[in-house]
Scaffold this motif. Structure first.
Motif, PDB file in Angstrom:
ATOM      1  N   VAL A 116      43.112  49.005  46.023  1.00 27.47           N
ATOM      2  CA  VAL A 116      43.855  48.916  47.284  1.00 27.47           C
ATOM      3  C   VAL A 116      42.973  48.427  48.420  1.00 27.47           C
ATOM      4  CG1 VAL A 116      45.593  50.615  46.649  1.00 27.47           C
ATOM      5  CG2 VAL A 116      43.471  51.372  47.749  1.00 27.47           C
ATOM      6  N   ASP A 117      41.675  48.371  48.183  1.00 20.00           N
ATOM      7  CA  ASP A 117      40.754  47.782  49.146  1.00 20.00           C
ATOM      8  C   ASP A 117      39.561  47.249  48.362  1.00 20.00           C
ATOM      9  OD1 ASP A 117      39.769  46.940  51.547  1.00 20.00           O
ATOM     10  OD2 ASP A 117      39.156  48.918  52.266  1.00 20.00           O
ATOM     11  N   SER A 118      38.993  46.141  48.820  1.00 21.20           N
ATOM     12  CA  SER A 118      37.883  45.525  48.100  1.00 21.20           C
ATOM     13  C   SER A 118      37.091  44.661  49.060  1.00 21.20           C
ATOM     14  CB  SER A 118      38.408  44.678  46.932  1.00 21.20           C
ATOM     15  OG  SER A 118      37.342  44.093  46.212  1.00 21.20           O
ATOM     16  N   VAL A 119      35.770  44.791  48.995  1.00 19.49           N
ATOM     17  CA  VAL A 119      34.879  43.952  49.796  1.00 19.49           C
ATOM     18  C   VAL A 119      33.948  43.234  48.844  1.00 19.49           C
ATOM     19  CG1 VAL A 119      33.109  43.890  51.584  1.00 19.49           C
ATOM     20  CG2 VAL A 119      35.021  45.485  51.780  1.00 19.49           C
ATOM     21  N   ALA A 120      33.940  41.905  48.901  1.00 18.35           N
ATOM     22  CA  ALA A 120      33.170  41.106  47.956  1.00 18.35           C
ATOM     23  C   ALA A 120      31.678  41.205  48.225  1.00 18.35           C
ATOM     24  CB  ALA A 120      33.622  39.652  48.010  1.00 18.35           C
ATOM     25  N   SER A 121      30.907  40.908  47.199  1.00 15.55           N
ATOM     26  CA  SER A 121      29.457  40.910  47.306  1.00 15.55           C
ATOM     27  C   SER A 121      28.983  39.797  48.221  1.00 15.55           C
ATOM     28  CB  SER A 121      28.843  40.720  45.911  1.00 15.55           C
ATOM     29  OG  SER A 121      27.486  40.348  46.004  1.00 15.55           O
ATOM     30  N   SER A 122      27.861  40.036  48.894  1.00 14.98           N
ATOM     31  CA  SER A 122      27.245  39.000  49.721  1.00 14.98           C
ATOM     32  C   SER A 122      26.179  38.240  48.951  1.00 14.98           C
ATOM     33  CB  SER A 122      26.612  39.637  50.965  1.00 14.98           C
ATOM     34  OG  SER A 122      25.635  40.597  50.575  1.00 14.98           O
ATOM     35  N   SER A 123      25.989  38.583  47.670  1.00 10.12           N
ATOM     36  CA  SER A 123      24.949  37.952  46.865  1.00 10.12           C
ATOM     37  C   SER A 123      25.358  36.544  46.452  1.00 10.12           C
ATOM     38  CB  SER A 123      24.677  38.793  45.614  1.00 10.12           C
ATOM     39  OG  SER A 123      24.306  40.101  45.967  1.00 10.12           O
ATOM     40  N   THR A 124      24.382  35.773  46.041  1.00 12.53           N
ATOM     41  CA  THR A 124      24.653  34.406  45.599  1.00 12.53           C
ATOM     42  C   THR A 124      25.538  34.406  44.371  1.00 12.53           C
ATOM     43  OG1 THR A 124      22.507  33.704  46.450  1.00 12.53           O
ATOM     44  CG2 THR A 124      23.600  32.229  44.899  1.00 12.53           C
ATOM     45  N   VAL A 125      25.184  35.251  43.387  1.00 11.82           N
ATOM     46  CA  VAL A 125      26.019  35.415  42.204  1.00 11.82           C
ATOM     47  C   VAL A 125      26.962  36.559  42.522  1.00 11.82           C
ATOM     48  CG1 VAL A 125      26.079  35.917  39.749  1.00 11.82           C
ATOM     49  CG2 VAL A 125      24.133  34.688  40.730  1.00 11.82           C
ATOM     50  N   GLN A 126      28.221  36.251  42.822  1.00 14.79           N
ATOM     51  CA  GLN A 126      29.102  37.281  43.344  1.00 14.79           C
ATOM     52  C   GLN A 126      30.484  37.215  42.726  1.00 14.79           C
ATOM     53  OE1 GLN A 126      30.422  36.863  47.428  1.00 14.79           O
ATOM     54  NE2 GLN A 126      29.889  34.708  47.431  1.00 14.79           N
ATOM     55  N   SER A 127      31.213  38.305  42.882  1.00 22.82           N
ATOM     56  CA  SER A 127      32.609  38.365  42.468  1.00 22.82           C
ATOM     57  C   SER A 127      33.481  38.286  43.707  1.00 22.82           C
ATOM     58  CB  SER A 127      32.898  39.683  41.735  1.00 22.82           C
ATOM     59  OG  SER A 127      32.093  39.799  40.590  1.00 22.82           O
ATOM     60  N   VAL A 128      34.692  37.756  43.567  1.00 22.86           N
ATOM     61  CA  VAL A 128      35.634  37.741  44.685  1.00 22.86           C
ATOM     62  C   VAL A 128      36.192  39.139  44.884  1.00 22.86           C
ATOM     63  CG1 VAL A 128      36.256  35.347  44.295  1.00 22.86           C
ATOM     64  CG2 VAL A 128      37.547  37.137  43.150  1.00 22.86           C
ATOM     65  N   GLY A 129      36.780  39.374  46.057  1.00 20.92           N
ATOM     66  CA  GLY A 129      37.404  40.654  46.301  1.00 20.92           C
ATOM     67  C   GLY A 129      38.553  40.897  45.326  1.00 20.92           C
ATOM     68  N   TRP A 130      38.798  42.162  45.006  1.00 16.35           N
ATOM     69  CA  TRP A 130      39.779  42.512  43.987  1.00 16.35           C
ATOM     70  C   TRP A 130      40.989  43.235  44.551  1.00 16.35           C
ATOM     71  CZ3 TRP A 130      38.254  44.326  38.446  1.00 16.35           C
ATOM     72  CH2 TRP A 130      37.612  43.267  37.773  1.00 16.35           C
ATOM     73  N   THR A 131      41.270  43.158  45.831  1.00 17.67           N
ATOM     74  CA  THR A 131      42.438  43.848  46.365  1.00 17.67           C
ATOM     75  C   THR A 131      43.692  43.390  45.632  1.00 17.67           C
ATOM     76  OG1 THR A 131      41.423  44.004  48.559  1.00 17.67           O
ATOM     77  CG2 THR A 131      43.802  44.308  48.423  1.00 17.67           C
ATOM     78  N   GLY A 132      44.453  44.366  45.123  1.00 19.33           N
ATOM     79  CA  GLY A 132      45.661  44.055  44.370  1.00 19.33           C
ATOM     80  C   GLY A 132      45.441  43.933  42.880  1.00 19.33           C
ATOM     81  N   ARG A 133      44.203  43.925  42.435  1.00 15.09           N
ATOM     82  CA  ARG A 133      43.907  43.766  41.000  1.00 15.09           C
ATOM     83  C   ARG A 133      44.161  45.076  40.263  1.00 15.09           C
ATOM     84  NH1 ARG A 133      40.068  40.382  38.319  1.00 15.09           N
ATOM     85  NH2 ARG A 133      40.331  40.701  36.075  1.00 15.09           N
ATOM     86  N   ARG A 134      44.793  44.975  39.100  1.00 17.36           N
ATOM     87  CA  ARG A 134      45.035  46.142  38.248  1.00 17.36           C
ATOM     88  C   ARG A 134      44.121  46.084  37.035  1.00 17.36           C
ATOM     89  NH1 ARG A 134      51.452  45.942  37.540  1.00 17.36           N
ATOM     90  NH2 ARG A 134      51.026  43.697  37.623  1.00 17.36           N
ATOM     91  N   THR A 135      43.563  47.209  36.647  1.00 14.99           N
ATOM     92  CA  THR A 135      42.644  47.269  35.512  1.00 14.99           C
ATOM     93  C   THR A 135      42.962  48.484  34.646  1.00 14.99           C
ATOM     94  OG1 THR A 135      41.066  48.455  36.943  1.00 14.99           O
ATOM     95  CG2 THR A 135      40.726  46.082  36.646  1.00 14.99           C
ATOM     96  N   PRO A 136      42.585  48.443  33.370  1.00 20.23           N
ATOM     97  CA  PRO A 136      42.824  49.591  32.493  1.00 20.23           C
ATOM     98  C   PRO A 136      42.038  50.817  32.955  1.00 20.23           C
ATOM     99  CG  PRO A 136      42.278  47.615  31.221  1.00 20.23           C
ATOM    100  CD  PRO A 136      41.984  47.305  32.657  1.00 20.23           C
ATOM    101  N   LEU A 137      42.530  51.973  32.616  1.00 22.94           N
ATOM    102  CA  LEU A 137      41.845  53.210  32.971  1.00 22.94           C
ATOM    103  C   LEU A 137      40.716  53.539  32.007  1.00 22.94           C
ATOM    104  CD1 LEU A 137      44.989  55.396  33.773  1.00 22.94           C
ATOM    105  CD2 LEU A 137      43.395  54.430  35.442  1.00 22.94           C
ATOM    106  N   TYR A 138      40.847  53.130  30.762  1.00 19.87           N
ATOM    107  CA  TYR A 138      39.948  53.635  29.720  1.00 19.87           C
ATOM    108  C   TYR A 138      38.625  52.882  29.603  1.00 19.87           C
ATOM    109  CZ  TYR A 138      42.286  49.861  27.151  1.00 19.87           C
ATOM    110  OH  TYR A 138      42.809  48.654  26.776  1.00 19.87           O
ATOM    111  N   CYS A 139      38.535  51.656  30.141  1.00 21.07           N
ATOM    112  CA  CYS A 139      37.290  50.898  29.981  1.00 21.07           C
ATOM    113  C   CYS A 139      36.702  50.494  31.327  1.00 21.07           C
ATOM    114  CB  CYS A 139      37.503  49.676  29.096  1.00 21.07           C
ATOM    115  SG  CYS A 139      38.757  48.519  29.696  1.00 21.07           S
ATOM    116  N   THR A 140      36.966  51.303  32.355  1.00 20.68           N
ATOM    117  CA  THR A 140      36.396  51.075  33.682  1.00 20.68           C
ATOM    118  C   THR A 140      35.819  52.374  34.216  1.00 20.68           C
ATOM    119  OG1 THR A 140      38.533  51.495  34.744  1.00 20.68           O
ATOM    120  CG2 THR A 140      37.992  49.194  34.240  1.00 20.68           C
ATOM    121  N   ALA A 141      34.795  52.252  35.038  1.00 19.92           N
ATOM    122  CA  ALA A 141      34.196  53.440  35.643  1.00 19.92           C
ATOM    123  C   ALA A 141      35.192  54.141  36.557  1.00 19.92           C
ATOM    124  CB  ALA A 141      32.935  53.052  36.412  1.00 19.92           C
ATOM    125  N   ALA A 142      35.914  53.358  37.366  1.00 19.99           N
ATOM    126  CA  ALA A 142      36.909  53.954  38.264  1.00 19.99           C
ATOM    127  C   ALA A 142      37.994  54.657  37.476  1.00 19.99           C
ATOM    128  CB  ALA A 142      37.527  52.871  39.147  1.00 19.99           C
TER     129      ALA A 142
END
Length: 250
Positions: A116-142
């Protein structure tokens, strides 16, 4: 056509998608949508295409059905928990600057984790923000942080039947393995997922508690495995501190 008419028609399409998913668990194709809202198929196609462009809807390329999109889910989550987002966002931003990785605030939504909220990395090798992204419960830390308050039988019901499907090399494929990992997260007060959802990504997460002590969200830091694994202990401490600060703000 006026702007208000256009918006009204798009809202009508969104309402139909929501009703269909609530009733059947499925989306709607153009023909079915046309019959439901009694409008020409060409108008329906244009309206749905506009919703897809805004991530308010998405189209399954196999069934050709439209369903509610990630931006709509994020908006719904925001509307349902404005206090959480107000309390969390400054901390999420601060943590991202501190660790230089993507930081997400994830809640449990329809048997998945929803950012529901996401702030992208400022690093050169970075991921985009994930606001709205859905992920499985069983294979994620969250996901494991969000599952920790539940009993084993409830966890098994939430994640679905075995074998569990994973994209990374280290994800659990059996319920027994998952339960052991959730129990570790429950005991430690945080979770680490090493190359589970994605073979190149490692993440750490900690729980956010409301005023009554209930887990309402997870704060997670995710980034390239080679970076995160080199400083896991530092990131665990930073994530736990951030989660505690959000909990205190609540």
């Amino acid at each position: 056509m006026s702007v208000h008419t256009n918006i009204g028609r798009r809202l009508e399409l969104l309402a139909a998608l929501l009703e269909s998913e609530a009733a059947t668990g499925r989306g709607l194709g153009v023909v079915a949508m046309s019959g439901r809202v009694r409008r020409e198929k060409s108008q329906i196609s244009r309206g749905l295409a506009a919703l897809v462009r805004e991530d308010l809807a998405h189209r399954d390329l196999q069934t050709l059905e439209f369903a509610v999109g990630p931006a709509m889910l994020a908006l719904a989550a925001r509307a349902g928990s404005p206090g959480l987002l107000l309390a969390a966002h400054p901390v999420v931003e601060s943590l991202s600057v501190e660790v230089g990785e993507r930081v997400d605030l994830v809640v449990l939504h329809e048997r998945q984790g929803l950012a529901v909220d996401s702030v992208a990395s400022s690093s050169t090798v970075q991921s985009v923000g994930w606001t709205g992204r859905r992920t499985p419960l069983y294979c994620t830390a969250a996901g494991r942080v969000l599952l920790a308050p539940y009993a084993d039988a409830e966890i098994a019901a939430l994640v679905g039947p075995e074998p569990l499907s994973v994209a990374g090399p280290n994800g659990p494929t059996a319920i027994r393995d998952l339960l052991a990992r959730v129990d570790l997260a429950r005991h430690d007060g945080y979770a680490v997922a090493v190359r589970e959802l994605d073979p190149d990504v490692t993440a750490v997460a900690a729980p956010v508690h409301d005023a009554g002590g209930e887990v309402v969200a997870a704060v997670t830091v995710a980034g390239p495995a080679f970076r995160v694994e080199a400083r896991t202990a530092q990131l665990i401490a930073a994530v736990r501190d951030a989660a505690s600060r959000i909990s205190l703000r609540l």
